[in-house]
Motif scaffolding. Sequence first.
Motif, PDB file in Angstrom:
ATOM      1  N   ASP A 161       2.384  -6.571 -14.508  1.00 22.56           N
ATOM      2  CA  ASP A 161       1.600  -7.733 -14.948  1.00 22.56           C
ATOM      3  C   ASP A 161       2.434  -8.639 -15.849  1.00 22.56           C
ATOM      4  O   ASP A 161       2.340  -9.872 -15.761  1.00 22.56           O
ATOM      5  CB  ASP A 161       0.344  -7.269 -15.692  1.00 22.56           C
ATOM      6  CG  ASP A 161      -0.668  -6.612 -14.769  1.00 22.56           C
ATOM      7  OD1 ASP A 161      -0.571  -6.816 -13.544  1.00 22.56           O
ATOM      8  OD2 ASP A 161      -1.544  -5.884 -15.275  1.00 22.56           O
ATOM      9  N   ARG A 162       3.247  -8.038 -16.699  1.00 26.42           N
ATOM     10  CA  ARG A 162       4.079  -8.830 -17.601  1.00 26.42           C
ATOM     11  C   ARG A 162       5.108  -9.646 -16.816  1.00 26.42           C
ATOM     12  O   ARG A 162       5.354 -10.815 -17.106  1.00 26.42           O
ATOM     13  CB  ARG A 162       4.777  -7.912 -18.599  1.00 26.42           C
ATOM     14  CG  ARG A 162       5.588  -8.665 -19.659  1.00 26.42           C
ATOM     15  CD  ARG A 162       6.020  -7.750 -20.798  1.00 26.42           C
ATOM     16  NE  ARG A 162       6.885  -6.661 -20.336  1.00 26.42           N
ATOM     17  CZ  ARG A 162       6.506  -5.400 -20.231  1.00 26.42           C
ATOM     18  NH1 ARG A 162       5.263  -5.048 -20.541  1.00 26.42           N
ATOM     19  NH2 ARG A 162       7.360  -4.469 -19.822  1.00 26.42           N
ATOM     20  N   PHE A 219       3.479   3.136 -10.414  1.00 21.73           N
ATOM     21  CA  PHE A 219       3.933   1.919 -11.082  1.00 21.73           C
ATOM     22  C   PHE A 219       3.306   1.793 -12.470  1.00 21.73           C
ATOM     23  O   PHE A 219       2.166   2.212 -12.697  1.00 21.73           O
ATOM     24  CB  PHE A 219       3.569   0.678 -10.255  1.00 21.73           C
ATOM     25  CG  PHE A 219       4.414   0.502  -9.030  1.00 21.73           C
ATOM     26  CD1 PHE A 219       5.709   0.014  -9.124  1.00 21.73           C
ATOM     27  CD2 PHE A 219       3.918   0.819  -7.777  1.00 21.73           C
ATOM     28  CE1 PHE A 219       6.489  -0.153  -7.987  1.00 21.73           C
ATOM     29  CE2 PHE A 219       4.688   0.659  -6.644  1.00 21.73           C
ATOM     30  CZ  PHE A 219       5.974   0.173  -6.745  1.00 21.73           C
ATOM     31  N   ASP A 220       4.081   1.193 -13.371  1.00 21.55           N
ATOM     32  CA  ASP A 220       3.558   0.811 -14.685  1.00 21.55           C
ATOM     33  C   ASP A 220       2.874  -0.543 -14.520  1.00 21.55           C
ATOM     34  O   ASP A 220       3.526  -1.588 -14.459  1.00 21.55           O
ATOM     35  CB  ASP A 220       4.713   0.720 -15.689  1.00 21.55           C
ATOM     36  CG  ASP A 220       4.240   0.390 -17.102  1.00 21.55           C
ATOM     37  OD1 ASP A 220       3.096  -0.083 -17.245  1.00 21.55           O
ATOM     38  OD2 ASP A 220       5.010   0.617 -18.045  1.00 21.55           O
ATOM     39  N   GLY A 221       1.541  -0.515 -14.432  1.00 17.88           N
ATOM     40  CA  GLY A 221       0.794  -1.739 -14.163  1.00 17.88           C
ATOM     41  C   GLY A 221       1.013  -2.824 -15.192  1.00 17.88           C
ATOM     42  O   GLY A 221       1.122  -4.012 -14.851  1.00 17.88           O
ATOM     43  N   ASP A 256       0.830  -1.206   0.000  1.00 21.02           N
ATOM     44  CA  ASP A 256       0.000   0.000   0.000  1.00 21.02           C
ATOM     45  C   ASP A 256       0.869   1.262   0.000  1.00 21.02           C
ATOM     46  O   ASP A 256       0.572   2.238  -0.713  1.00 21.02           O
ATOM     47  CB  ASP A 256      -0.923   0.000   1.220  1.00 21.02           C
ATOM     48  CG  ASP A 256      -2.035  -1.037   1.103  1.00 21.02           C
ATOM     49  OD1 ASP A 256      -2.215  -1.571  -0.008  1.00 21.02           O
ATOM     50  OD2 ASP A 256      -2.701  -1.316   2.125  1.00 21.02           O
ATOM     51  N   LYS A 257       1.943   1.250   0.808  1.00 21.54           N
ATOM     52  CA  LYS A 257       2.832   2.403   0.873  1.00 21.54           C
ATOM     53  C   LYS A 257       3.525   2.630  -0.470  1.00 21.54           C
ATOM     54  O   LYS A 257       3.652   3.768  -0.950  1.00 21.54           O
ATOM     55  CB  LYS A 257       3.866   2.189   1.973  1.00 21.54           C
ATOM     56  CG  LYS A 257       4.750   3.405   2.241  1.00 21.54           C
ATOM     57  CD  LYS A 257       3.957   4.556   2.826  1.00 21.54           C
ATOM     58  CE  LYS A 257       4.859   5.683   3.257  1.00 21.54           C
ATOM     59  NZ  LYS A 257       4.098   6.851   3.771  1.00 21.54           N
ATOM     60  N   ALA A 258       3.968   1.545  -1.083  1.00 20.72           N
ATOM     61  CA  ALA A 258       4.646   1.645  -2.371  1.00 20.72           C
ATOM     62  C   ALA A 258       3.716   2.207  -3.436  1.00 20.72           C
ATOM     63  O   ALA A 258       4.101   3.059  -4.242  1.00 20.72           O
ATOM     64  CB  ALA A 258       5.173   0.274  -2.791  1.00 20.72           C
ATOM     65  N   ASN A 259       2.466   1.714  -3.446  1.00 14.54           N
ATOM     66  CA  ASN A 259       1.495   2.211  -4.423  1.00 14.54           C
ATOM     67  C   ASN A 259       1.192   3.691  -4.214  1.00 14.54           C
ATOM     68  O   ASN A 259       0.904   4.418  -5.173  1.00 14.54           O
ATOM     69  CB  ASN A 259       0.207   1.397  -4.344  1.00 14.54           C
ATOM     70  CG  ASN A 259       0.339   0.047  -5.023  1.00 14.54           C
ATOM     71  OD1 ASN A 259       1.012  -0.074  -6.041  1.00 14.54           O
ATOM     72  ND2 ASN A 259      -0.295  -0.976  -4.458  1.00 14.54           N
TER      73      ASN A 259
END
Length: 285
Positions: free
Chosen positions: A89-90, A83-85, A75-78
């Motif tokens: 995901d990749r 971030f490039d979602g 949560d803190k990082a977000n």
Amino acid sequence: MKGAFRIWGIFVLLGCEYFQPKSEISFAAVARAGEAFLYQDELAANIPSNIRGEDSARLADKYVLDWIKKRLIVDKANAEINFDGSKIDRKVRDYRHGLIVHEFEKFYINAHLDVAVDSSEIAQYYSEWSQNFLLKQNIIKCIFAQLPKNSPDLRTFRRNFRAYPGSNKDDIQDYLYQFAIKSFTDDSVWVNFDELIVNTPLKDITNRKQYLAKTKYSETSDPDYIYFLKILDFKISDEISPLEFIREDIENIIINRRKIALKKELEQAIYEEARKNSTFEIFSN
């Protein structure tokens, strides 16, 4: 241990399904971190079923605390980083595919691997690659004995031991079986010289290469014991290792090479089958 008692209670509940419908147990929350919830079924799945009582409660407490800390960091990082979602995901997808490939390769290898290694194959590999097997320690072929100073008839034993292999090995072994504190008589096996002498007066030798080059028979003592050593052969560190000393290492190398070959075989077989059946395409720009 209030938390441990609370979580242990969950395991009592999980172990007695008639107290509560399974669906309710699965969706009952154990902990929350931000907007995320940890549920009982996930917690139970991560605690080994063969652990009971306080040990189970401690593991449950640790899992819950670790889960909370990880979720809080996420949560803190977000909140701090954009971030490039799609990139995340990749990476998750690539990691998942890697795990699947690894498990399938392991399955295929276990089904097809031949672990029997012929002596001639070992000898051939050693002949080709012996320069890669330089010794990292001094090794010897020997017989060795540690005897109490009050052992009977030491004079006869000393004469037989010193004359070996020109004396009767059975007589030496019979004597050692009765009186030795420690002994080694398998003179066909290479042993690490440092390990052999670690608890003897010989450990204080400073120039061990010189000692091995000049010594065939040694007798040393401390206040309680006499130590006998008859050296039949030796190899110095940085020399090429004898085949007998590294036979098991070469077997493992050959088997690992077979594993690599099976991986390539599997990959190529699947590719060729797919090409034959037109399962894949490469599109031109």
